[in-house]
Motif scaffolding. Sequence first.
Motif, PDB file in Angstrom:
ATOM      1  N   THR A 153     -18.067  13.367 -25.486  1.00  0.00           N
ATOM      2  CA  THR A 153     -19.458  12.624 -26.311  1.00  0.00           C
ATOM      3  C   THR A 153     -19.264  12.025 -27.758  1.00  0.00           C
ATOM      4  OG1 THR A 153     -20.799  12.788 -24.580  1.00  0.00           O
ATOM      5  CG2 THR A 153     -22.190  12.773 -26.402  1.00  0.00           C
ATOM      6  N   LYS A 176     -19.510   8.832 -24.735  1.00  0.00           N
ATOM      7  CA  LYS A 176     -20.996   7.967 -25.644  1.00  0.00           C
ATOM      8  C   LYS A 176     -20.725   8.160 -26.858  1.00  0.00           C
ATOM      9  CE  LYS A 176     -25.038   7.416 -24.746  1.00  0.00           C
ATOM     10  NZ  LYS A 176     -26.158   6.630 -24.482  1.00  0.00           N
ATOM     11  N   TYR A 178     -23.470   8.052 -30.098  1.00  0.00           N
ATOM     12  CA  TYR A 178     -24.569   7.957 -30.864  1.00  0.00           C
ATOM     13  C   TYR A 178     -25.047   7.461 -32.812  1.00  0.00           C
ATOM     14  CZ  TYR A 178     -26.645  10.404 -27.120  1.00  0.00           C
ATOM     15  OH  TYR A 178     -27.197  11.111 -25.923  1.00  0.00           O
ATOM     16  N   PRO A 200     -23.344  -1.230 -24.393  1.00  0.00           N
ATOM     17  CA  PRO A 200     -24.319  -0.667 -23.858  1.00  0.00           C
ATOM     18  C   PRO A 200     -23.696   1.286 -23.713  1.00  0.00           C
ATOM     19  CG  PRO A 200     -23.098  -1.749 -22.356  1.00  0.00           C
ATOM     20  CD  PRO A 200     -23.236  -2.088 -23.286  1.00  0.00           C
ATOM     21  N   LYS A 201     -22.811   1.084 -24.807  1.00  0.00           N
ATOM     22  CA  LYS A 201     -22.011   2.339 -24.467  1.00  0.00           C
ATOM     23  C   LYS A 201     -22.952   3.511 -25.701  1.00  0.00           C
ATOM     24  CE  LYS A 201     -17.745   4.298 -22.718  1.00  0.00           C
ATOM     25  NZ  LYS A 201     -16.861   3.663 -23.276  1.00  0.00           N
ATOM     26  N   GLU A 203     -25.822   4.706 -29.018  1.00  0.00           N
ATOM     27  CA  GLU A 203     -27.168   5.094 -28.927  1.00  0.00           C
ATOM     28  C   GLU A 203     -27.357   4.943 -29.444  1.00  0.00           C
ATOM     29  OE1 GLU A 203     -28.831   7.838 -25.850  1.00  0.00           O
ATOM     30  OE2 GLU A 203     -30.548   7.642 -26.808  1.00  0.00           O
ATOM     31  N   TRP A 205     -30.251   6.014 -32.785  1.00  0.00           N
ATOM     32  CA  TRP A 205     -31.037   7.508 -33.461  1.00  0.00           C
ATOM     33  C   TRP A 205     -31.365   6.328 -34.596  1.00  0.00           C
ATOM     34  CZ3 TRP A 205     -31.341  12.975 -31.918  1.00  0.00           C
ATOM     35  CH2 TRP A 205     -30.464  13.033 -31.063  1.00  0.00           C
TER      36      TRP A 205
END
Length: 317
Positions: A153, A176, A178, A200-201, A203, A205
Amino acid sequence: MSENIKYDSIVIGSGPAGLTAAIYHARANIKTVVIAGNQPGGQLTITPMVDNYPGFPNGVGGFKLMMDIQNQVKNFGVEIRQGIVKKISNDKFPISKIFEVELENGEKLETKSVIVTTGAIVKWLNLPKEKELIGKGLSSCATCDGMFFRDKTVAVVGGGDTACEDAAFLAKFTKKVYMIHRREEFRASMAEQKKVLENPKIEIWWNSEVKELNGKEKLTSIKVFNNKTREEKTLEIDGLFVAIGYSPVTKFLEGLVELRESGQIITGKNEKLTTMTSTEGIFAAGDCVNENHRQAIIAAGEGCRAALEAQSWLGRL
Ligand SMILES: Cc1cc2nc3c(=O)[nH]c(=O)nc-3n(C[C@H](O)[C@H](O)[C@H](O)COP(=O)(O)OP(=O)(O)OC[C@H]3O[C@@H](n4cnc5c(N)ncnc54)[C@H](O)[C@@H]3O)c2cc1C
């Protein structure tokens, strides 16, 4: 000015571009001096492992690689001088086309040609522990270090083209990604944004800033502050990629050679001498020229080209 400080070429910078240029000059019998700057060996010296430089099946430490290249340069008899270049001028000798290169300690050297390889400085986050964690989970180069994070990640900081490109690249093989961006929208081109927004992987912020780096031997988590809600969250990650920009080290060239708005040196106006700047006799190579793909092998290759082109230019004088 004394005779013994006249050179055919002065190479400014001792990273992969500068040292490779020096190797080629030495082998062509061009009287050369390398001015090493405040980071002898260049940016690679701060990275513990270089995995993508050809010739090293098990990778090589960045410092070791650069010291080996430096020794190769020295073995060819090239002088490497400690010092920082403050100014280059050609107004004193306009007819003979001799440049005067002035160092910060006041020394002045004369040369027929110059190769500028002063690189670009990564903009880091300026947080405590940052320096210690470089290469231990913290990176500024997804192309260089991404593969160390397979199935892990990671987070990317930034909102421009590089940050979006890095996030999309890392999403191909990490678990994943971020994206931490301090604004509510990206600065990147629509094409780059799309790659991130539709993945979709990844995210995102928004309105978020990294405030703390945690971990001793390696990075384990970051503290993220939301500048809208004022909330603070701890995010557990294996890797953090800082992609908030670079500053090319070219200020001392202002008024002498043409620079882009971003500060990068413009080369390539002369079709045959593609590494020559807007001032005849001054060549440039590596990260101080390239806006994209800042890689050691590219810098080394361009350093080679700059030396060969400078040699052909010197041959015509
Ligand atoms: C943490 C990190 C890890 C990286 N990992 C990799 C990797 O794994 N693989 C890879 O291919 N690339 C990697 N890179 C990118 C790579 O380091 C650069 O692309 C490469 O070093 C650029 O080479 P360069 O010769 O153009 O400039 P630099 O290596 O930046 O060297 C610039 C030189 O110019 C000198 N200088 C600056 N100003 C002056 C002045 N006024 N007078 C005299 N000298 C001056 C400096 O002292 C330095 O020696 C990494 C970069 C970083 C920051």
